[in-house]
Design an enzyme around this catalytic site. Structure first.
Site, PDB file in Angstrom:
ATOM      1  N   ARG A 339      -5.840 -16.443 -53.272  1.00  0.00           N
ATOM      2  CA  ARG A 339      -5.785 -17.153 -51.971  1.00  0.00           C
ATOM      3  C   ARG A 339      -7.189 -17.788 -51.497  1.00  0.00           C
ATOM      4  O   ARG A 339      -7.279 -18.673 -50.815  1.00  0.00           O
ATOM      5  CB  ARG A 339      -4.666 -16.541 -51.121  1.00  0.00           C
ATOM      6  CG  ARG A 339      -5.720 -15.353 -50.281  1.00  0.00           C
ATOM      7  CD  ARG A 339      -4.620 -14.773 -49.145  1.00  0.00           C
ATOM      8  NE  ARG A 339      -3.635 -14.068 -49.680  1.00  0.00           N
ATOM      9  CZ  ARG A 339      -3.977 -12.581 -50.170  1.00  0.00           C
ATOM     10  NH1 ARG A 339      -5.037 -12.063 -49.997  1.00  0.00           N
ATOM     11  NH2 ARG A 339      -2.749 -12.182 -50.511  1.00  0.00           N
ATOM     12  N   CYS A 461      -1.519 -11.081 -45.568  1.00  0.00           N
ATOM     13  CA  CYS A 461      -2.119  -9.973 -44.933  1.00  0.00           C
ATOM     14  C   CYS A 461      -2.270  -8.878 -46.168  1.00  0.00           C
ATOM     15  O   CYS A 461      -1.278  -8.403 -46.385  1.00  0.00           O
ATOM     16  CB  CYS A 461      -1.068  -9.521 -43.900  1.00  0.00           C
ATOM     17  SG  CYS A 461      -1.917  -8.036 -42.847  1.00  0.00           S
ATOM     18  N   ASP A 462      -3.352  -8.663 -46.765  1.00  0.00           N
ATOM     19  CA  ASP A 462      -3.535  -7.637 -47.695  1.00  0.00           C
ATOM     20  C   ASP A 462      -3.077  -6.205 -47.485  1.00  0.00           C
ATOM     21  O   ASP A 462      -2.484  -5.745 -48.479  1.00  0.00           O
ATOM     22  CB  ASP A 462      -5.104  -7.659 -48.027  1.00  0.00           C
ATOM     23  CG  ASP A 462      -5.501  -8.707 -48.534  1.00  0.00           C
ATOM     24  OD1 ASP A 462      -4.931  -9.723 -48.927  1.00  0.00           O
ATOM     25  OD2 ASP A 462      -6.815  -8.810 -48.965  1.00  0.00           O
ATOM     26  N   PRO A 463      -3.291  -5.609 -46.284  1.00  0.00           N
ATOM     27  CA  PRO A 463      -3.045  -4.381 -45.930  1.00  0.00           C
ATOM     28  C   PRO A 463      -1.521  -4.206 -45.544  1.00  0.00           C
ATOM     29  O   PRO A 463      -1.251  -2.988 -45.371  1.00  0.00           O
ATOM     30  CB  PRO A 463      -3.894  -3.789 -45.046  1.00  0.00           C
ATOM     31  CG  PRO A 463      -4.534  -4.950 -44.420  1.00  0.00           C
ATOM     32  CD  PRO A 463      -4.261  -6.262 -45.289  1.00  0.00           C
TER      33      PRO A 463
END
Ligand code: CEZ
Length: 781
Positions: A339, A461-463
């Protein structure tokens, strides 16, 4: 005043105290260099994996670039102790002695960082540039005696090298080099890592041009009973001439200089990694010439004039630099997140379309034949997926579509769709069109029984890693983003006369949008997701993480949000997410772990994804408000969108609170405004961010309303209501076009060129390399 002056090409800061963490940055294709106004430095070079050549004083964990970098006394830096014959001792730029200087200016230039300092009738002009082609810092000092007495000065460049290895580290002075070389072995344990270690540049050199009186290369011997602000060695008449034998290396040199009254003296040094002594000697040859890093100004082909000078400077000068940094360095990684890669290289489409094409093909060559894009794009033959790229994320396919859309719109190069290339697991060539079709099919296949997109262990949102860890959780953001992607693909298919397929994707887009409206609409905004345990979150009844910005922006982008819903979204976002420093990504910030949602809730409240003013997310919101019906048609949208963008820029009135110079857009400012107001607004100082491309795009396509498609330019400007005029120059299909916009009674479009076709707000017939002037009159809303 904030002590900051801005000119067209430079930013000046007049105190080392008002914004101690204010930084400037430089880069070339091999390295990134960031330095605080006070002299602390962070540098990374690629070999091909990112590596350091100057470390902290104790062992450091290897990690990616972090926000809000922590500086401390003893942090690596580039310092110059100055000792005068009257006994006075101070240091440049300011650390480590922290002595008051008579005058101090830190300057971010286009291709250099510079300090202009005065103390005791001496003026010091200190500048660093990077070599153009290799990892190397080029330092120059010009010393001017402003007094009427001859002066004798000791100058001690002191460059940290730090604790590089627990296996082997040393440093020594090399007379024929006129400098210091430190050597270390990157620590490793597995024999299979040896070939990599063997190839790496495990040496750091500091090379001087002036005669050297004495030196030190061992940190403990240099410091003695003192500290960095008063090392024992500097207190003596000469340094200790120490070698570092498995001691923490440092490079300190003593130059004895005499400067006659009203005269000047010039000194220079090189600092950087190298392979061996022979390589160091080659580097030494560069001392004589000044290695200009790059053209002073990066020409993006786009410039604007508006009533907002902060915006003008950012868009005309600093943003092209930041865009260029991203496309040249790929964030100093060999496996950029898919991304990030696809969003960062949106900028290549404007700055370097050939690179954009090459990178799209590179990304697609790593796609799986089932359509799935990998978590990261490997840029080097030995590169592997690391860090976050080992966690399965669900959104990577989405980002192909805004990329392809912008590429086609800007270049009109539809031939790219017919290019052929293999999949990573199928060597037969397939057309780009087929690759994209499968990318869409993959997104479509990743739905649950409710027609909502499965989130896996994270989306944009990675986390947000535990919502779908058991394979059931869904993301409304991803469902909306998938719908948006399918909508783009449908439009492209329509343009190439593939009407049946286009209809199929339009229907799919509708299905996803309908599901989000049925299950995700919470009354005043869209929810963020539904957990594995079937609990909806990001809704009014949540105490923390009640509203997230991304699903709102993408509901507008995807066409899910009706006029009525859009009105409600705008109201909710203004009430719940807006702060004096910008728009938060979620609110209220989480204050404790929510195991249904994951790691994002454990980040410190108001930092990064946990409720900061996350500029990347804010830029999606601005872009959505500007470019999509019905948001665009709402009168207040234009003003809100402009405010969203303007609040990302450090301006004269809030520079000090943000603690950052207006030389880049950081990835975030501290949010959680109502929870922790004392920290709100603080910059992360991290200039790696997907924000810059979307910000640029929002200005071009949104604020100025320049929409290119199939050889045509449509003009739909969205000036803020207080603006009376604005203009933009941009390359349109390789013609040089200037568009002047002013207010008037009714919409008119005129041009100086009689070979352009004008139909309403649509212009076509641009000829390459020609220059055109278009004048637009737009009424007030
Ligand atoms: O990293 C960014 C990612 O590079 O976070 C964005 C994401 O879209 C980008 O691809 C939002 O999650 O906690 C983490 O592991 C995150 O990965 C962060 O490190 C985050 C940082 O804020 C760096 O920008």
């Amino acid at each position: 005043s904030d002590g900051v002056n801005r000119s067209q090409d430079e930013i000046h800061l007049h105190s080392p105290l008002s914004m101690p963490n204010a930084t400037g940055y430089l880069w070339n294709k091999k390295m990134m260099f960031q330095m605080t106004c006070r002299g602390f430095a962070n540098a990374l070079h690629m070999q091909p994996e990112p590596a350091k050549y100057a470390y902290g004083q104790s062992f450091e964990a290897k990690t990616f670039l972090q926000p809000e970098h922590h500086y401390y006394a003893g942090h690596p830096g580039r310092f110059f102790y100055i000792k005068l014959n009257n006994g006075s001792l101070f240091s440049l730029p300011y650390e480590p002695t922290r002595q008051k200087l008579d005058k101090f200016t830190f300057i971010q230039k286009q291709d250099a960082l510079r300090w202009e300092v005065e103390k005791d009738n001496l003026r010091f002009l200190l500048e660093v540039k990077l070599a153009e082609d290799i990892a190397l810092e080029d330092w120059r000092l010009e010393l001017i005696n402003l007094g009427d007495q001859d002066t004798y000065i000791d100058i001690y460049p002191c460059f940290s090298i730090g604790y590089a290895s627990w296996m082997n580290q040393s440093a020594r002075f090399i007379p024929q080099l006129n400098g210091v070389m430190a050597e270390y072995i990157t620590p490793y344990q597995k024999a299979e890592d040896y070939p990599k270690i063997k190839a790496s540049m495990d040496k750091t050199v500091l090379i001087a041009d002036a005669p050297i009186e004495s030196y030190d290369t061992s940190t403990p011997q240099f410091l003695g009973e003192g500290h960095m602000h008063c090392p024992d060695a500097i207190m003596q008449s000469t340094l200790f001439n120490s070698s570092a034998l498995y001691e923490t290396p440092i490079a300190v040199l003593q130059h004895k200089i005499s400067v006659p009254a009203s005269q000047k003296v010039k000194l220079s040094w090189l600092f950087g990694p190298c392979k061996n002594e022979a390589h160091a000697m080659q580097l030494k040859n560069r001392l004589s010439k000044h290695n200009t890093a790059r053209p002073a100004h990066i020409n993006s082909g786009i410039s604007i004039e508006t009533p907002d000078n902060t915006l003008n400077q950012m868009v005309n000068t600093w943003l092209p630099r930041q865009l260029s940094y991203h496309i040249e360095s790929d964030r100093l990684t060999t496996d950029p997140q898919t991304r990030n890669f696809l969003q960062d290289h949106l900028s290549s489409i404007w700055l370097h379309p050939k690179l954009a094409k090459k990178n799209l093909l590179l990304a697609l060559s790593q796609q799986n034949k089932n359509g799935a894009m990998p978590d990261g794009i490997l840029l080097h033959k030995d590169a592997e997926l690391k860090y976050i790229n080992q966690v399965p994320h669900s959104d990577h396919n989405v980002w192909l579509f805004p990329f392809v859309e912008l590429y086609l719109n800007e270049t009109n190069d539809y031939s790219i769709l017919a290019e052929t290339l293999a999949f990573s697991d199928d060597k037969k060539p397939y057309s780009v069109e087929e690759h994209l079709e499968r990318a869409c099919e993959y997104l479509w296949s990743q739905r649950d029984h409710r027609n909502l997109s499965l989130i896996k262990q994270g989306d944009w949102c990675d986390p947000m890693n535990m919502v779908g860890i058991r394979g059931k959780g869904v993301s409304f953001w991803l469902s909306l983003a998938s719908a948006y992607a399918m909508g783009i693909w449908a439009k492209i298919l329509g343009t190439i006369q593939q009407h049946e397929k286009a209809q199929k994707w339009q229907d799919a887009q509708q299905t996803l949008n309908d599901a989000c409206n049925d299950l995700g609409w919470d009354g005043n905004w869209y929810a963020r997701g539904i957990t594995d345990g079937d609990e909806k979150f990001g809704i009014a009844k949540d105490k923390e993480g009640q509203i997230f910005l991304n699903p709102q922006s993408w509901a507008i982008l995807s066409g899910a949000a009706s006029q009525d819903k859009t009105e409600k979204i705008l109201t909710a976002v203004e009430a719940k997410l807006k702060t004096p420093y910008g728009y938060c990504m979620l609110a209220p910030a989480y204050t404790q772990m929510d195991e249904r949602i994951g790691r994002v809730t454990q980040k410190f409240p108001g930092t990064a994804e946990n409720g900061s003013i996350y500029n990347h997310a804010a830029s999606f919101y601005a872009y959505a408000l500007y470019t999509q019906e019905p948001a665009r048609t709402l009168t207040k949208s234009k003003d809100i969108a402009y405010e969203v963008l303007a609040s990302m820029l450090v301006s004269a009135h809030d520079c000090l609170k943000r603690g950052q110079l207006p030389n880049f857009i950081p990835n975030y400012f501290r949010g959680a405004y109502h929870q922790l107001p004392e920290a709100a607004g603080r910059s992360s100082h991290l200039f790696n961010t997907g924000t810059c491309a979307w910000f640029y795009r929002s200005i071009i396509e949104g604020l100025f309303g320049l929409q290119q498609h199939s050889g045509k330019l449509t003009l739909q400007p969205n000036l803020p209501s207080t603006w009376e005029s604005a203009s933009i120059s941009k390359k349109i299909y390789n013609a040089n076009v200037r568009i002047n916009i002013k207010r008037g009674k009714q919409f008119t479009l005129s041009t100086d060129a009689n070979n352009l076709n004008v139909k309403g707000n649509e212009v076509s017939g641009f000829v390459e390399n020609q220059t055109y002037l278009i004048t637009l009159v737009v009424p007030h809303d």
